[in-house]
Structures are given as C-alpha cells and as structure tokens.
Write a protein that holds these residues in place. Structure first.
Motif, PDB file in Angstrom:
ATOM      1  N   HIS A  47      -1.851  -0.232  -5.278  1.00  0.00           N
ATOM      2  CA  HIS A  47      -2.984  -0.995  -4.766  1.00  0.00           C
ATOM      3  C   HIS A  47      -2.470  -2.252  -4.073  1.00  0.00           C
ATOM      4  N   TYR A  51      -3.826   4.497  -0.975  1.00  0.00           N
ATOM      5  CA  TYR A  51      -2.597   3.753  -1.241  1.00  0.00           C
ATOM      6  C   TYR A  51      -1.716   4.543  -2.211  1.00  0.00           C
ATOM      7  N   ILE A  85      -7.125  -0.071   0.969  1.00  0.00           N
ATOM      8  CA  ILE A  85      -7.627   0.086  -0.402  1.00  0.00           C
ATOM      9  C   ILE A  85      -8.356   1.424  -0.585  1.00  0.00           C
ATOM     10  N   SER A 144       0.815  -1.216   0.000  1.00  0.00           N
ATOM     11  CA  SER A 144       0.000   0.000   0.000  1.00  0.00           C
ATOM     12  C   SER A 144       0.850   1.268   0.000  1.00  0.00           C
TER      13      SER A 144
END
Length: 845
Positions: free
Chosen positions: A461, A597, A594, A457
């Motif tokens: 992604h 990032y 998510i 991250s």
C-alpha cells in the motif's frame, strides 16, 4: 586422533574401544555383536555405533562414540566439523558405496546397519539412517534422483519409518519403490534377515537375485484429503478425554462427558498445522500454520515454539490480526494453544529469520518464491520471535497497476527512476553490489510524496509500505534487516536525529548493525542486510548536518546522492500531459495506486525466481553496458561508485520492462536513469578537484569580505604605508598613528597604484595566512592550490615572495596575491562536469 592413522589402524583401535565399552554389559548377560562404522564420502570414519544383545530377554544395548583430541569420546561428534557437507546432519551408513554405485543401480534402504551390511555382502547397494525418528537427522541428499527400494520392518514403527523416508525422498526427486511384505510370511517386526532365515530353514540360500526378484510397488505420495470424511480438513487429534477435529467450519474440541455424552466446543476458525520448522542447526523450532481469512485470502505463518510458552498471548494477537477467529473464553484459548503446540505432523520445513535471497529462492514474511518446476529438499519459511510486521501486501491486478500507474508516469524521468529503484533491491545480491540510497529533496508541493508513493506501490500500500526517518538507530537497523535484498523507503529526512544521521547513512548503506549482548551473556552476531533505499524530505542531508555545525563527508554524500526537484518547473513531473495540471496528475496517480498495489513486486519475484541463473547472467551483461554508458569519461572513483548504483537501477527498470511488468518502451528506464544521474552530477559539489574548489572559494570569500578593512594600504613605489583611509595615503601631514588604530585585526597590506587607486596586489603575513585563510585545511596544501591556479605571485620554487614593508628594513617573505582571483572562474577550473555529460540514449539492450 585419526589424523596420523590409516583407516585399518583406526578401525582396529575403535573395535578395541567398543569391546571395552561393552564389558560391563557382557558381564550382565549381553553378548557383543557388532561395531558399525559411519564414514564420509572418502571413507574416513566420522563416528561408530556399538551394539550388544541379551538373547535371553531380547534387549539391545547400543552406544555411539567418536574420536576426540585425546582418544575416543562418548557420543556424537561435531558433524559440522567432520561432515560439513551435511550441514549439521549425520552421514548415511555405507555412504562411500552409495556415492560410487553404478548408474541405474537401485539403492536399498533398510532399518539398521546389520541389514544394510547383509545386503551389501551380496553385491547390492544398501544404506540406512537408523530407523524411524532419524530421517530428519540424516543427510539424505546423496540419494537425490536415484532409484530407491525401501524394505521397512513389519510393524508400526516400520510403517512410520517408511512414510517418513519416502516423503523426504520424494522431495529429492527419487523414483521410490518398496518391498511388498504381504506373502513373505514375516513375523511381527520381521525384516530382510528374518526372511533369509525363513528361507534357510527351507534349505534355500538367499542371493542378490532372490532379493531383486521380490515384488515391489511404486510409492504414491499421500493426498492431504485421503481418507478424511467430507468437511474434515485434517486427522483428529486425541487429547485427554476428548479429541480435536478440524472442519471447514472451524477447529473444535469434542469432549466426552461423565454421562457418556459428547460436548462440542468451538476453538477457532479453520487453521492447519502443516509442518515442524527448524533452522539448519536444528534450533529455533516452530510450527508452520496455514489458514484462510473471511476475505478468502490465504495466510502462512511459521510461529516459533517459544511464543507458545507462557499463556500464548502474543501468538494469539498476531493470528487475530491476520483474520483468525479465536474463542474468547479462557479454557477455549488454552485448548487452542494445546492444539497448535501438539498437533502431530511429519513434514519438516527449514526456517530462516531474514527476508531476501536464500539460494535460488526468495523469502518474504508470508510467502516463498521459487521455480515451481524445481524440487527442493525442504520448504523454506520465514520465522522470527519478534512477531510479524508484514508490509508486503497486494491488491488488484497487474494490468490495472500497469495502465493506471506505470504507463502514465512513463514520460516523467524522475518518476520512472523512482519506480525502477523499487525493483533494484533484488538485484544487489545477484550483481554482487553493495547497498545504498538516493534522497529526493525539494520544497513543498514539488512531488516528493508522489515519487515515494508510486515506488511503494510496487510492493504494498502506497501509504503503509514506507517508513520514516523518525526512529532511533536501533529501530532503523531492524527496519533495514526486514527489507534485506529489497527496497526500503524512508520519508521526511527532516525528522531524523541530526546528531545520528551521518552514522545512520553509513549503517544503512554498509549493511551491518551493531554487535550486541544477548540475555545469555553471549555476543549476538550483528544483523546484516543489502538494501536499496529511497529517501525524501524538504531538507538536504547537508543542511541537517550544517544545523549542528557539521559538514557532510564525501563517503556520506556518495552513499546518499541527493536529487533536487526545486529547479524543475513541474517538480517531479517533466511536463503536464495526462491531467490539467501537475497537482491533478499527482492525485490521479495516487488514486490509481491505491486500487492496485503490490502486484508488480509479486510478478517481479516470480520472474526472477523462474530462472535466477539465466536472469543473473543477463543482468550482469546489462550492468556492464549501462555502467559504461552512465559513467563519465575519466570519472573519479567516487563518481564511478555512484554511477554503479544508478546502473543497477537502470538494469532493474529494463528487466522489469522485459518481464512485461512496467509496460514501458525498451530503453526508457535507462534513459530516465541517465537523465537523473546528470541532474545529480551537475549539482554535486564534490566532483573534479572539489577540495581545490573549496579552498579557492574560502580564500576568495575572505578577500570579498575583508579586502578594505583588514589591510593597510601601500602605494606602489612609496616606502611609507597609509593606514586606514587610503584617501589620505599621499598626505604628508596625515597623522599615521591615528589611522593605524582603524585597521583592526590586520593581516597584511594592499598595494595600490598612486594615480588610479587601483589595487595591484595583496601582501599576506605568513602566520595570518595560516590562521585566517587556511581554517579547516592544511596551509601547505592551500598554498600549493593557490599557486597552481595562478592566484599567487611566487619566487622560483616557492609559494611566497620577498616584499618590502614599512616595518622592516629588509625584504620579508609574504604570500603575494594578485587580483585575478576576483574574476577567476572557479567552477570551470575545478569541475570537468559543468558541461552536459555526453550520455546519449542509444544502446543495445
């Protein structure tokens, strides 16, 4: 040929050669005019230019020659050899005078050597690169930061030359002025010498003070939007019976029809050609493209020209994948390619084929990071012919990532370590450290995936940045190259080819691939990289090798230290502190990652490139401190090497904290790295006298497995052996021959006490000792180790001892083992690190 001649002798010979070159032209009506000598900064000739002119027609004849091994040769020399500081470019004319000019004295730039000589003859400093079209081929760096006055010729070519040279000088931080030609009454193509001739016709001599008294104006760099109508993003480009226009609505081709009307054809969404690209050898030419997708994300891509050859399918696919909308019809696609290939641009950019550090700038596939206050000669861009696989992506804000990911994991040493690894790759080059990796292993649901997702991250992604071990060696070589000077994550080591994994670990850590033959039958230089990689999987590296009957080598184990999660109650977590259980903690961290990032990596590169020199100095001091703190006292060389890599990770974590990226407390990264290092060291087998330990373990294992089955029994003080079952050893009626058959594959004798049947010692035949106990080791080494640890009763100066046996009348030399080996603490005797390493956490950062 200039090696043994002084400057004057070389010039005389060059002049004679120039006259010979021009002989034929002189016979055809030309008149020999000049020989111009281009030198390096020390005044040594690099090449010459000879010029003749036909005064009846006005035609000019110009040729270039240079010195070779057997005299003079036609054409340019190898500038990399004769003028290496120019990196393949030619020197400025009158370079020695430029380098030795007085402070604050302006440098005049003109079109042509004759004009430069004219100004220099007056005591001014003047130079030239030859005129329009030569500015990008000339090393103009010596002009950096100087005051410049440009006198361009009075024609369109002069205007083009002025724009080219002024833009490049502006990048070098020069103060640029130019001679205002209006009012000088110059003819078309007129120059400084024509102006002096006009004055001469009026009875006026021209001096340096006359030149310096001319009116000059300050150069103003053009704005991209200057003189463009509203909605237009670039100047139109004429093509055949129409023109290309770039609007805020897209790229259009305006075609003039036979009836005089115009038809507007949509080509693509807006995309600009902003520069020509080439490498520092003036090869690998390409075009730098810029556009914005429908999500208002800006893109840059340096496209190699060779991708435009053919029908351009590959380049269109890549552009479409990054948000460019391209018309689907065939004619429209052809026009799109024509536009990209042919749009005229004057700006140049330097292309590189690897990500990572290039001087003080850090290059990613679509962006280059540098100090915004520093002016560079040229923009650097990433350009490759094999397409653009860009996994460096970002989303959200740094504060979101910091609060939702970084601060939540601060209490968990192994997660802090994993994230700190993500920042460490960029420090390998400044700290001059070799690459290497770490392998996180553990059974299912121990948090391996959580560790690598959170580390990913930092750069992209969480589920798209990492790669897997399930690749060929060649593919992993390319993967490593794509992460040069950075961080690579490889998941599921169990999917790797067991046959190749050993060499793959060496390759990744050592940073060099295989040399290969190009299609042109020329050997290509092997790809090189420096990368810090994080691996994960349920299996250990050693287990994979054991499956195919191989043993891990020490060099492999220190290049990929293994960190096990199985002994930890909560796996990758140190405790349960921000959710009801470890599983929910992992889910929360992933969900947060998510949402934000890549922003931490972006901030990290901005921090490093803002002042790389100062940060490198700080990092080196921290590295020396941390390495000394982490490395155990009297550590063996391979332990110290691994400790060095852990120290790089600690420096990365602490610097990222100082940069206000992680939000951790000062010293937390170092503390976490020390904790993980202790975990590795306490489980690492090849520490201390690891070969001694392997030998002792192998010998004891043999006796544990065969202590009663492969030794005939001898009763202490009895010359007769008992074979097989020792319960009948004192029975004179026992048929010894029948018992001998039961001692299969005999290796020696077991000597026991007659009363208690207690084993006193083992007598080992010398040949059996070599074959049965020393498998995989040097027998002499084994004997010395056994003697060193007191397992052998030996005669003075030997590792064997004489004992009587039933088969021999005289004593024979045997290896005599005492029974202390069964209670001997092998680990304590051979591993000085069995106790906790004294590392502490207090240190001045």
């Amino acid at each position: 040929m200039t090696e043994f001649l002084d400057y004057q002798e070389v010039q005389e010979q060059a002049f004679i050669h120039a006259q010979k070159l021009a002989e034929r032209e002189v016979k055809n009506g030309y008149q020999f005019e000049y020989l111009f000598s281009y030198t390096d900064g020390h005044g040594m000739p690099v090449y010459w230019k000879v010029r003749a002119k036909n005064y009846h027609t006005g035609d000019k004849w110009i040729r270039v020659f240079s010195s070779g091994e057997r005299g003079f040769k036609f054409g340019d020399p190898d500038f990399n050899e004769l003028y290496p500081i120019g990196q393949g470019k030619k020197p400025l004319y009158a370079l020695e005078q430029v380098l030795n000019l007085a402070e604050k004295q302006p440098i005049y730039i003109v079109e042509g050597e004759q004009k430069a000589d004219f100004l220099n003859s007056m005591g001014l400093i003047a130079t030239t690169c030859g005129g329009s079209g030569n500015t990008d081929k000339t090393d103009i760096k010596p002009l950096a930061k100087h005051d410049i006055v440009i006198w361009a010729d009075n024609d369109k070519a002069g205007t083009k030359f002025f724009n080219e040279i002024a833009q490049q000088l502006d990048v070098l931080g020069c103060d640029i002025r130019y001679i205002v030609l209006d009012g000088l009454n110059l003819p078309e193509k007129g120059d400084v010498m024509d102006w002096a001739d006009l004055r001469k016709q009026q009875g006026l001599n021209t001096t340096a003070s006359d030149i310096t008294a001319l009116i000059t104006a300050q150069y103003q760099p053009p704005s991209p939007s200057d003189n463009l109508p509203d909605g237009m993003l670039a100047e139109p480009m004429e093509w055949e019976n129409g023109s290309f226009e770039v609007h805020d609505k897209g790229v259009f081709y305006i075609e003039k029809l036979k009836n005089g009307e115009y038809r507007e054809r949509f080509i693509s969404s807006p995309i600009l050609v902003t520069a020509k690209t080439r490498d520092n050898t003036s090869n690998n030419w390409g075009r730098l493209l810029q556009w914005q997708d429908d999500a208002f994300i800006h893109h840059n891509w340096a496209v190699p020209n060779e991708l435009f050859q053919g029908d351009g399918t590959e380049s269109r696919k890549a552009l479409s994948n990054q948000g460019v909308i391209i018309t689907p019809d065939r004619r429209g696609r052809e026009l799109f390619q024509i536009y990209l290939m042919s749009y005229p641009v004057d700006k140049f950019a330097l292309c590189v084929d690897s990500v990572g550090w290039h001087g003080h700038r850090y290059v990613l596939p679509t962006e280059t990071y540098s100090n915004p206050a520093t002016k560079h000669d040229e923009v650097i861009v990433y350009q490759r012919t094999d397409g653009l696989d860009n996994r460096f992506q970002f989303k959200g804000e740094l504060e979101t990532w910091k609060n939702g990911v970084s601060l939540l994991l601060e209490s968990h040493s192994k997660l802090v370590f994993s994230v700190a690894c993500a920042f460490a790759g960029q420090l390998l080059e400044p700290l001059n450290q070799q690459g290497g990796g770490f392998h996180i292993n553990g059974t299912s649901s121990k948090g391996k995936s959580t560790a690598i997702y959170l580390a990913c991250s930092v750069w992209g992604h969480p589920k798209e940045y990492y790669r897997t071990w399930r690749s060929t060696g060649n593919a992993l070589e390319q993967t490593a190259f794509m992460h040069n000077d950075g961080f690579l994550v490889l998941d599921e080591i169990g999917e790797a080819s067991a046959k190749d994994i050993g060499q793959t670990v060496y390759m990744l850590a050592n940073g060099q691939g295989k040399a290969r033959m190009a299609r042109t039958a020329i050997t290509k230089a092997p790809q090189q990289w420096r990368v810090l990689f994080l691996s994960s999987g349920e299996k250990t590296f050693k287990e994979i090798l054991n499956e195919i009957g191989q043993t891990a080598k020490l060099g492999q184990e220190i290049r990929l230290p293994e960190i096990s999660l199985d002994a930890c109650e909560y796996g990758v977590f140190d405790l349960v502190d921000f959710a009801p259980d470890a599983s929910q903690q992992a889910n929360m961290l992933y969900e947060n990652s998510i949402n934000a990032y890549g922003v931490a990596g972006k901030a990290w590169l901005e921090y490093l490139t803002n002042d790389k020199g100062q940060i490198t100095e700080t990092a080196l001091k921290m590295y020396q401190q941390f390495k000394a703190k982490i490395t155990p006292d009297n550590a063996q060389g391979h332990i110290a090497r691994v400790a060095s890599r852990f120290a790089v990770v600690a420096v990365a974590g602490e610097l990222a904290t100082q940069a206000n990226i992680t939000g951790w407390k000062k010293g937390r990264a170092l503390e976490a790295v020390i904790s993980v290092f202790k975990t590795w060291l306490n489980s690492f087998e090849m520490v201390g006298d690891f070969e001694d330990r392997q030998i002792l373990q192998q010998v004891r294992a043999f006796f544990e497995a065969n202590g009663n089955s492969r030794f005939d029994t001898l009763i202490e003080g009895n010359k007769r052996a008992s074979y097989g079952n020792s319960d009948h050893a004192d029975d004179a009626n026992t048929d010894t021959k029948s018992f001998r058959e039961k001692t299969m594959y005999r290796v020696g004798y077991k000597v026991v006490n007659a009363q208690q049947r207690e084993t006193l010692r083992y007598l080992f035949f010398k040949e059996q000792f070599k074959q049965e106990l020393c498998t995989g080791f040097d027998p002499k080494k084994v004997a010395k180790v056994l003697k060193k640890h007191g397992w052998l009763d030996c005669a003075n100066g030997k590792t064997t001892k004489q004992e009587r046996t039933p088969e021999s009348k005289n004593p024979v030399w045997l290896y005599v083992f005492n029974t202390s080996m069964f209670s001997y603490d092998i680990e304590k005797a051979t591993n000085p690190y069995t106790d906790d390493v004294n590392t502490g956490t207090t240190i001045d950062i």
